[in-house]
Design a protein around this motif. Structure first.
Motif, PDB file in Angstrom:
ATOM      1  N   PRO A   1     -10.814  49.049   7.350  1.00 36.93           N
ATOM      2  CA  PRO A   1     -11.370  48.105   8.336  1.00 36.93           C
ATOM      3  C   PRO A   1     -10.558  46.801   8.429  1.00 36.93           C
ATOM      4  CG  PRO A   1     -13.121  49.032   6.990  1.00 36.93           C
ATOM      5  CD  PRO A   1     -11.836  49.449   6.351  1.00 36.93           C
ATOM      6  N   LEU A   2     -10.065  46.330   7.282  1.00 39.34           N
ATOM      7  CA  LEU A   2      -9.246  45.111   7.292  1.00 39.34           C
ATOM      8  C   LEU A   2      -7.938  45.354   8.038  1.00 39.34           C
ATOM      9  CD1 LEU A   2      -8.675  42.211   6.395  1.00 39.34           C
ATOM     10  CD2 LEU A   2      -7.835  43.121   4.212  1.00 39.34           C
ATOM     11  N   LEU A   3      -7.354  46.531   7.832  1.00 40.00           N
ATOM     12  CA  LEU A   3      -6.112  46.857   8.538  1.00 40.00           C
ATOM     13  C   LEU A   3      -6.335  46.881  10.044  1.00 40.00           C
ATOM     14  CD1 LEU A   3      -3.130  47.759   8.208  1.00 40.00           C
ATOM     15  CD2 LEU A   3      -3.941  50.113   8.288  1.00 40.00           C
ATOM     16  N   ARG A   4      -7.470  47.465  10.464  1.00 46.63           N
ATOM     17  CA  ARG A   4      -7.761  47.511  11.908  1.00 46.63           C
ATOM     18  C   ARG A   4      -7.946  46.119  12.481  1.00 46.63           C
ATOM     19  NH1 ARG A   4     -10.515  52.327  10.340  1.00 46.63           N
ATOM     20  NH2 ARG A   4     -12.459  51.198   9.957  1.00 46.63           N
ATOM     21  N   SER A   5      -8.565  45.226  11.705  1.00 52.06           N
ATOM     22  CA  SER A   5      -8.771  43.858  12.200  1.00 52.06           C
ATOM     23  C   SER A   5      -7.452  43.119  12.332  1.00 52.06           C
ATOM     24  CB  SER A   5      -9.725  43.090  11.278  1.00 52.06           C
ATOM     25  OG  SER A   5      -9.128  42.853  10.021  1.00 52.06           O
ATOM     26  N   LEU A   6      -6.525  43.359  11.377  1.00 56.32           N
ATOM     27  CA  LEU A   6      -5.213  42.716  11.460  1.00 56.32           C
ATOM     28  C   LEU A   6      -4.384  43.306  12.593  1.00 56.32           C
ATOM     29  CD1 LEU A   6      -4.201  42.332   7.684  1.00 56.32           C
ATOM     30  CD2 LEU A   6      -4.828  40.528   9.272  1.00 56.32           C
TER      31      LEU A   6
ATOM     32  N   ASP B   1       0.264  36.057   9.254  1.00 57.13           N
ATOM     33  CA  ASP B   1      -0.486  37.260   9.618  1.00 57.13           C
ATOM     34  C   ASP B   1       0.324  38.521   9.333  1.00 57.13           C
ATOM     35  OD1 ASP B   1      -2.628  35.769  10.427  1.00 57.13           O
ATOM     36  OD2 ASP B   1      -2.088  35.757  12.538  1.00 57.13           O
ATOM     37  N   ARG B   2       1.607  38.466   9.627  1.00 55.14           N
ATOM     38  CA  ARG B   2       2.442  39.646   9.429  1.00 55.14           C
ATOM     39  C   ARG B   2       2.663  39.934   7.954  1.00 55.14           C
ATOM     40  NH1 ARG B   2       6.725  40.018  14.367  1.00 55.14           N
ATOM     41  NH2 ARG B   2       5.170  39.809  15.985  1.00 55.14           N
ATOM     42  N   THR B   3       2.768  38.867   7.160  1.00 53.00           N
ATOM     43  CA  THR B   3       2.927  39.051   5.725  1.00 53.00           C
ATOM     44  C   THR B   3       1.706  39.747   5.140  1.00 53.00           C
ATOM     45  OG1 THR B   3       4.309  37.074   5.553  1.00 53.00           O
ATOM     46  CG2 THR B   3       3.279  37.847   3.531  1.00 53.00           C
ATOM     47  N   ARG B   4       0.522  39.308   5.566  1.00 54.37           N
ATOM     48  CA  ARG B   4      -0.721  39.940   5.101  1.00 54.37           C
ATOM     49  C   ARG B   4      -0.780  41.405   5.554  1.00 54.37           C
ATOM     50  NH1 ARG B   4      -5.367  36.882   7.610  1.00 54.37           N
ATOM     51  NH2 ARG B   4      -6.599  38.402   6.448  1.00 54.37           N
ATOM     52  N   PHE B   5      -0.390  41.648   6.792  1.00 56.72           N
ATOM     53  CA  PHE B   5      -0.420  43.008   7.338  1.00 56.72           C
ATOM     54  C   PHE B   5       0.527  43.926   6.549  1.00 56.72           C
ATOM     55  CE2 PHE B   5       1.079  46.323  10.231  1.00 56.72           C
ATOM     56  CZ  PHE B   5      -0.121  46.830  10.712  1.00 56.72           C
ATOM     57  N   ASP B   6       1.757  43.446   6.292  1.00 57.77           N
ATOM     58  CA  ASP B   6       2.727  44.251   5.545  1.00 57.77           C
ATOM     59  C   ASP B   6       2.240  44.530   4.125  1.00 57.77           C
ATOM     60  OD1 ASP B   6       4.359  44.267   7.750  1.00 57.77           O
ATOM     61  OD2 ASP B   6       5.657  42.638   7.054  1.00 57.77           O
ATOM     62  N   ALA B   7       1.639  43.490   3.501  1.00 52.50           N
ATOM     63  CA  ALA B   7       1.133  43.659   2.134  1.00 52.50           C
ATOM     64  C   ALA B   7      -0.016  44.661   2.101  1.00 52.50           C
ATOM     65  CB  ALA B   7       0.678  42.303   1.584  1.00 52.50           C
TER      66      ALA B   7
ATOM     67  N   HIS C   1       1.149  43.755  -5.748  1.00 54.44           N
ATOM     68  CA  HIS C   1      -0.051  43.660  -4.916  1.00 54.44           C
ATOM     69  C   HIS C   1      -0.919  42.425  -5.160  1.00 54.44           C
ATOM     70  CE1 HIS C   1       0.876  47.670  -3.553  1.00 54.44           C
ATOM     71  NE2 HIS C   1       0.870  48.115  -4.806  1.00 54.44           N
ATOM     72  N   VAL C   2      -0.733  41.734  -6.274  1.00 57.65           N
ATOM     73  CA  VAL C   2      -1.597  40.588  -6.596  1.00 57.65           C
ATOM     74  C   VAL C   2      -0.829  39.281  -6.460  1.00 57.65           C
ATOM     75  CG1 VAL C   2      -3.063  39.511  -8.343  1.00 57.65           C
ATOM     76  CG2 VAL C   2      -2.973  42.008  -8.155  1.00 57.65           C
ATOM     77  N   ASP C   3      -1.414  38.350  -5.712  1.00 55.92           N
ATOM     78  CA  ASP C   3      -0.813  37.034  -5.561  1.00 55.92           C
ATOM     79  C   ASP C   3      -1.147  36.148  -6.759  1.00 55.92           C
ATOM     80  OD1 ASP C   3       0.586  34.985  -3.905  1.00 55.92           O
ATOM     81  OD2 ASP C   3      -1.378  34.004  -3.990  1.00 55.92           O
ATOM     82  N   ARG C   4      -2.419  36.139  -7.151  1.00 49.98           N
ATOM     83  CA  ARG C   4      -2.826  35.343  -8.309  1.00 49.98           C
ATOM     84  C   ARG C   4      -4.223  35.771  -8.765  1.00 49.98           C
ATOM     85  NH1 ARG C   4      -3.426  32.399  -3.755  1.00 49.98           N
ATOM     86  NH2 ARG C   4      -5.360  31.219  -3.426  1.00 49.98           N
ATOM     87  N   ILE C   5      -4.616  35.277  -9.937  1.00 47.72           N
ATOM     88  CA  ILE C   5      -5.934  35.548 -10.500  1.00 47.72           C
ATOM     89  C   ILE C   5      -6.652  34.220 -10.708  1.00 47.72           C
ATOM     90  CG2 ILE C   5      -7.192  36.418 -12.515  1.00 47.72           C
ATOM     91  CD1 ILE C   5      -4.866  38.343 -13.002  1.00 47.72           C
TER      92      ILE C   5
ATOM     93  N   GLY D   1      -4.611  39.160   1.303  1.00 46.05           N
ATOM     94  CA  GLY D   1      -5.651  38.191   1.646  1.00 46.05           C
ATOM     95  C   GLY D   1      -7.015  38.516   1.073  1.00 46.05           C
ATOM     96  N   LEU D   2      -7.207  39.726   0.580  1.00 47.15           N
ATOM     97  CA  LEU D   2      -8.498  40.097  -0.002  1.00 47.15           C
ATOM     98  C   LEU D   2      -8.724  39.367  -1.326  1.00 47.15           C
ATOM     99  CD1 LEU D   2      -8.995  43.959   0.365  1.00 47.15           C
ATOM    100  CD2 LEU D   2     -10.460  42.167   1.272  1.00 47.15           C
TER     101      LEU D   2
END
Length: 519
Positions: free
Chosen positions: A385-390, A461-467, A492-496, A511-512
């Motif tokens: 669903p997140l991919l479809r929204s992006l 937006d594109r960076t999030r989509f590619d990730a 896959h992880v930016d930070r904790i 972005g999740l």
């Protein structure tokens, strides 16, 4: 008896065949900024072609990071020519002769080749269509001008820049960390200047560039480009004489083939003292550089910093939810057994200011595996669903705005080139040239700033989509994972964010934000 029947003419309505139109565009570098600019050109041409009822969109061909003077290296151009040979294209639209080809011989050769295939080229800037040409004279003249355009522009710019080097009026449009460009002047940014001073103090105190970069990243200090600090960034700051208030002009130069080189004495350099307000004294700057040179000799690797990298996947990526501090890796030695833990720097420095306790390395890895296995099991419900929204985000309007700013910047550049040519030929007074040129430079800075805002939003937006696509590809093709892997975490992880010893949040590159109970 033979019967003769008259066959009436079948009058079929003739349908006018649409012209199959393709576009060709090019950018000269492969930087992120130029690639988004390329996307803007693609959207512009696609809309332009589809808006004409007599045209049929036949595709868009492009090259990125490729010079316009070397036909053989341009795969997009060669692919377009191949499709012309296959009969898929009737007309090619391109912005200008210089974008199509800057080499006269190649340009004429390509035009003739396409004419033999009954394919015409429309050069927008020159308002020239090869289908309506009676001779090649005009094209030869224009392509000759296009070929010399790079040289003439370069020579005029070099002349102008050299004069500004000599009289100290050259404007540094992109000053180093610690400074900002305010109306053409280098002005100190106080909070950044403090970071610069700390870097030099730490260097003189014996800290390595690795340790300095790591500490700045862990403390949440943002670098010039908005990312993490690296050894190369620290080294570049220590070597930059601009922090003393002086500037050395022409550290690099461009050769006749438009390739940039470090200036090792091939061209004159110009030292401008007291060019701007200093952050450091010459004494501190010189001593720090002596320290760096000595270290290079001792290590036997000069200024090469690539052999030193972060050793752990979690390094610099765990942040305290209470004080914002970065977690550091520590070894704990207990009678019951030794183990590795991650501790908040804020808590280490002042337990009263931050109450966050340590978390163990093993529990952190197990929790990460739990989170990834949940995604593997439920990626259809969580990630799709997140991919479809992006995918639903429409970049076209923003890309067309970027294209408008590109056009304004190109016009600005042309105006500056005219000024420079008039000045070089003695037709313009220096005072008037400086006044008009400075106005155009300020306008250019404003246009670039507005364009960059749009580019950052598109790029984000594109960076999030590619990730997200990368994450979906991984989880959809994986069985449940049982062993922790640094590479998977880093990918896959930016930070904790550590909420408590019982709960953490994984902030993914797509972005999740996923909350997990500690194992």
């Amino acid at each position: 008896m033979k019967r003769i029947t008259k066959i009436e003419d079948n009058k079929v309505l003739s349908v006018k065949k649409k012209i199959r139109v393709a576009a060709y565009c090019r950018v000269s570098t492969a930087s992120d900024e130029q690639l988004i600019s390329l996307e803007a050109q693609k959207v512009h041409y696609e809309n332009y072609i589809k808006a004409n009822d007599e045209w049929e969109y036949a595709g868009l061909y492009y090259d990125e990071g490729i010079t316009g003077t070397k036909k053989e290296k341009r795969r997009g151009l060669l692919s377009m020519i191949a499709d012309c040979e296959r009969g898929k294209i009737d007309l090619v639209i391109t912005k200008s002769i210089s974008r199509f080809c800057r080499n006269t011989t190649d340009c004429l050769e390509l035009v003739r080749k396409l004419l033999e295939l009954n394919v015409y080229i429309n050069f927008e800037k020159e308002n020239l269509n090869t289908g309506s040409m009676e001779s090649e004279l005009m094209l030869s003249i224009l392509s000759g001008l296009a070929e010399s355009e790079s040289v003439s522009i370069s020579e005029n710019e070099k002349w102008s820049i050299k004069k500004r080097f000599q009289n100290g009026t050259f404007i540094i449009s992109y000053p180093p960390y610690g400074y900002a460009n305010i109306n053409g002047e280098m002005v100190i940014v106080p909070e950044q200047a403090e970071v610069v001073r700390k870097i030099f103090v730490d260097t003189l105190a014996g800290k390595s560039t690795h340790a300095i970069a790591k500490e700045l990243s862990e403390c949440g200090v943002i670098s010039k480009k908005g990312g993490k600090w690296t050894l190369g960034t620290i080294n570049a700051i220590i070597r930059n004489e601009k922090y003393t208030g002086d500037v050395i002009f022409q550290k690099t130069y461009t050769d006749s083939s438009f390739n940039r080189h470090i200036n090792y004495g091939e061209h004159d350099q110009y030292l401008c003292t007291n060019h701007h307000e200093a952050i450091l004294s010459h004494e501190v700057f010189n001593k720090a550089n002596e320290v760096m040179s000595q270290r290079g000799k001792e290590k036997g690797n000069g200024e090469n910093t690539q052999r030193y990298q972060n050793r752990y996947g979690f390094s610099g990526k765990i942040r305290c939810g209470e004080c914002g501090g970065i977690f550091k890796r520590r070894k704990h030695y207990k009678p019951s057994g030794n183990y590795v833990a991650w501790c908040c720097t804020g808590h280490i420095e002042n337990k009263d200011a931050c109450s966050m306790k340590y978390i163990t390395d093993d529990s952190l890895k197990v929790t990460f595996l739990t989170m990834m296995n949940k995604l593997i099991f439920a990626h259809q419900m969580v990630l799709r669903p997140l991919l479809r929204s992006l995918q639903g985000l429409d970049d076209k309007d923003r890309l067309l705005e970027i294209q408008e700013y590109e056009s304004k910047l190109e016009k600005n550049m042309e105006q500056r080139q005219v000024l420079t040519s008039l000045m070089a030929s003695g037709l313009l007074e220096p005072a008037l040239f400086n006044s008009e040129n400075n106005t155009l430079i300020q306008e250019e800075e404003m246009l670039k700033a507005e364009k960059n805002k749009l580019m950052y939003s598109v790029s984000g937006d594109r960076t999030r989509f590619d990730a997200l696509e990368k994450l979906i590809k991984f989880v959809s093709g994986s069985e449940m994972i049982t062993d922790y892997d640094d590479e998977v975490f880093i990918a896959h992880v930016d930070r904790i964010k550590v909420v408590s010893r019982e709960e953490i949040i994984f902030i993914l590159k797509c972005g999740l934000e996923l909350k997990e109970r500690m194992a």
